[in-house]
Design a protein around this motif. Structure first.
Motif, PDB file in Angstrom:
ATOM      1  N   SER A 117       0.845  -1.184   0.000  1.00 60.63           N
ATOM      2  CA  SER A 117       0.000   0.000   0.000  1.00 60.63           C
ATOM      3  C   SER A 117       0.883   1.238   0.000  1.00 60.63           C
ATOM      4  N   ASP A 118       0.277   2.392  -0.260  1.00 62.10           N
ATOM      5  CA  ASP A 118       1.084   3.616  -0.350  1.00 62.10           C
ATOM      6  C   ASP A 118       1.088   4.416   0.948  1.00 62.10           C
ATOM      7  N   ASN A 119       0.106   4.236   1.799  1.00 62.50           N
ATOM      8  CA  ASN A 119       0.069   4.985   3.057  1.00 62.50           C
ATOM      9  C   ASN A 119      -0.905   4.339   4.021  1.00 62.50           C
ATOM     10  N   GLY A 120      -0.869   4.809   5.266  1.00 62.84           N
ATOM     11  CA  GLY A 120      -1.770   4.292   6.285  1.00 62.84           C
ATOM     12  C   GLY A 120      -3.180   4.830   6.135  1.00 62.84           C
ATOM     13  N   PRO A 121      -4.031   4.548   7.101  1.00 60.16           N
ATOM     14  CA  PRO A 121      -5.447   4.903   7.008  1.00 60.16           C
ATOM     15  C   PRO A 121      -5.687   6.410   7.067  1.00 60.16           C
ATOM     16  N   SER A 122      -6.796   6.846   6.475  1.00 59.86           N
ATOM     17  CA  SER A 122      -7.170   8.257   6.477  1.00 59.86           C
ATOM     18  C   SER A 122      -7.729   8.653   7.843  1.00 59.86           C
ATOM     19  N   LEU A 123      -7.010   9.524   8.533  1.00 59.85           N
ATOM     20  CA  LEU A 123      -7.460   9.989   9.842  1.00 59.85           C
ATOM     21  C   LEU A 123      -8.686  10.887   9.708  1.00 59.85           C
ATOM     22  N   LEU A 124      -8.736  11.637   8.607  1.00 60.91           N
ATOM     23  CA  LEU A 124      -9.832  12.563   8.382  1.00 60.91           C
ATOM     24  C   LEU A 124     -11.172  11.849   8.350  1.00 60.91           C
ATOM     25  N   ARG A 125     -11.187  10.635   7.786  1.00 58.20           N
ATOM     26  CA  ARG A 125     -12.444   9.914   7.622  1.00 58.20           C
ATOM     27  C   ARG A 125     -12.738   8.940   8.752  1.00 58.20           C
ATOM     28  N   ARG A 126     -11.903   8.940   9.763  1.00 64.42           N
ATOM     29  CA  ARG A 126     -12.120   8.154  10.973  1.00 64.42           C
ATOM     30  C   ARG A 126     -12.431   6.693  10.646  1.00 64.42           C
ATOM     31  N   GLU A 127     -13.576   6.155  11.090  1.00 65.25           N
ATOM     32  CA  GLU A 127     -13.859   4.734  10.878  1.00 65.25           C
ATOM     33  C   GLU A 127     -14.060   4.398   9.412  1.00 65.25           C
ATOM     34  N   ARG A 128     -14.308   5.405   8.572  1.00 61.92           N
ATOM     35  CA  ARG A 128     -14.459   5.159   7.137  1.00 61.92           C
ATOM     36  C   ARG A 128     -13.113   5.149   6.421  1.00 61.92           C
ATOM     37  N   GLY A 129     -12.035   5.438   7.152  1.00 60.25           N
ATOM     38  CA  GLY A 129     -10.730   5.543   6.507  1.00 60.25           C
ATOM     39  C   GLY A 129      -9.774   4.425   6.824  1.00 60.25           C
ATOM     40  N   GLY A 130     -10.244   3.384   7.513  1.00 58.70           N
ATOM     41  CA  GLY A 130      -9.368   2.273   7.850  1.00 58.70           C
ATOM     42  C   GLY A 130      -8.865   2.374   9.277  1.00 58.70           C
ATOM     43  N   CYS A 131      -7.948   1.491   9.628  1.00 53.75           N
ATOM     44  CA  CYS A 131      -7.443   1.430  10.992  1.00 53.75           C
ATOM     45  C   CYS A 131      -6.005   0.932  10.982  1.00 53.75           C
ATOM     46  N   ALA A 132      -5.142   1.608  11.730  1.00 55.13           N
ATOM     47  CA  ALA A 132      -3.737   1.199  11.832  1.00 55.13           C
ATOM     48  C   ALA A 132      -3.491   0.341  13.064  1.00 55.13           C
ATOM     49  N   GLY A 133      -4.549  -0.058  13.746  1.00 56.71           N
ATOM     50  CA  GLY A 133      -4.393  -0.908  14.913  1.00 56.71           C
ATOM     51  C   GLY A 133      -3.642  -0.198  16.022  1.00 56.71           C
ATOM     52  N   ALA A 134      -2.595  -0.840  16.515  1.00 54.66           N
ATOM     53  CA  ALA A 134      -1.828  -0.279  17.629  1.00 54.66           C
ATOM     54  C   ALA A 134      -0.827   0.787  17.183  1.00 54.66           C
ATOM     55  N   LEU A 135      -0.680   0.984  15.883  1.00 52.69           N
ATOM     56  CA  LEU A 135       0.297   1.951  15.380  1.00 52.69           C
ATOM     57  C   LEU A 135      -0.242   3.370  15.512  1.00 52.69           C
ATOM     58  N   ARG A 136       0.643   4.320  15.744  1.00 50.91           N
ATOM     59  CA  ARG A 136       0.233   5.702  15.984  1.00 50.91           C
ATOM     60  C   ARG A 136      -0.060   6.453  14.685  1.00 50.91           C
ATOM     61  N   CYS A 137      -1.174   7.186  14.682  1.00 53.70           N
ATOM     62  CA  CYS A 137      -1.565   8.096  13.595  1.00 53.70           C
ATOM     63  C   CYS A 137      -1.876   7.359  12.297  1.00 53.70           C
ATOM     64  N   GLY A 138      -1.749   8.063  11.151  1.00 54.71           N
ATOM     65  CA  GLY A 138      -2.134   7.483   9.872  1.00 54.71           C
ATOM     66  C   GLY A 138      -1.654   8.334   8.717  1.00 54.71           C
ATOM     67  N   LYS A 139      -2.389   8.296   7.622  1.00 58.86           N
ATOM     68  CA  LYS A 139      -2.022   8.976   6.380  1.00 58.86           C
ATOM     69  C   LYS A 139      -1.655  10.451   6.613  1.00 58.86           C
ATOM     70  N   GLY A 140      -0.567  10.876   5.976  1.00 63.97           N
ATOM     71  CA  GLY A 140      -0.136  12.260   6.093  1.00 63.97           C
ATOM     72  C   GLY A 140       0.801  12.514   7.252  1.00 63.97           C
ATOM     73  N   THR A 141       1.112  11.478   8.027  1.00 69.00           N
ATOM     74  CA  THR A 141       2.061  11.619   9.122  1.00 69.00           C
ATOM     75  C   THR A 141       3.268  10.711   8.879  1.00 69.00           C
TER      76      THR A 141
END
Length: 206
Positions: free
Chosen positions: A125-149
């Protein structure tokens, strides 16, 4: 990200609507084959084209490179009618389920065509989950933050490399990135990259 009223003709869009976007053209090379393309049917069309490509090259005995980018699980979320409401995770889960099914179909096609042992499959994949879209943007599990960080949740992504007979199935903690794809595949196929300045490294030994 086309206008929802043309990309989702049979059900509501699971996101905001972008009325100013162009109406989803589906190209083959420089020819528009369909416009608009209903998003729920897109994965099936791409998968059909991919399997035809593999079958054609197997029949002709030619080497091939298949680049297969998916719209799943980017927003807006969607899935085909066959997958709709099949997961316990809602629309996002359905999209993920269809992605999984599509990748499995490609791997099974390689197996059926007796190409698996001579084909490197690299999924990432190219990046982690979208934080902006919350539950609609995926989940990184125990990892901190998401897309754009640059925290782990933003840059540590699902990935696997499959090459039966050469790679023993296992898990690893080695650090690799998408920058390694080109130099590694070039090394495995004997392609000359001497005239290129590459940021990645050849990971074929690893």
């Amino acid at each position: 990200m086309c206008p929802c009223y043309v990309c989702f003709p049979d059900k509501p869009c699971y996101d905001m609507c972008w009325s100013g976007h162009v109406s989803c053209p589906l190209y083959i090379n420089t020819t528009i084959m369909e416009q608009p393309t209903p998003l729920p049917s897109l994965a099936g069309k791409l998968l059909s084209k991919a399997t035809q490509f593999l079958e054609s090259n197997a029949r002709d005995g030619t080497s091939f490179f298949l680049y297969m980018p998916f719209m799943h699980v980017h927003h807006p979320q969607f899935s085909s009618a066959e997958i709709d409401e099949e997961s316990a995770r809602g629309i996002f889960g359905d999209a993920l389920l269809e992605l999984d099914h599509s990748i499995d179909t490609i791997l099974q096609t390689l197996d059926a065509l007796d190409l698996a042992d001579n084909t490197v499959v690299w999924f990432l994949s190219d990046n982690g989950p979208s934080l902006l879209r919350r539950e609609r943007g995926g989940c990184a599990g125990a990892l901190r933050c998401g897309k754009g960080t640059t925290w782990e949740g933003g840059v540590r992504v699902p990935a696997f490399v499959r090459w039966p007979g050469h790679i023993v199935p296992s898990r690893t903690n080695e650090l690799l990135s998408s920058l390694e794809v080109l130099p590694t595949i070039a090394a495995l196929t004997g392609a000359d990259t001497s005239g290129l300045k590459l940021d990645g490294f050849d990971a074929s030994d690893f």
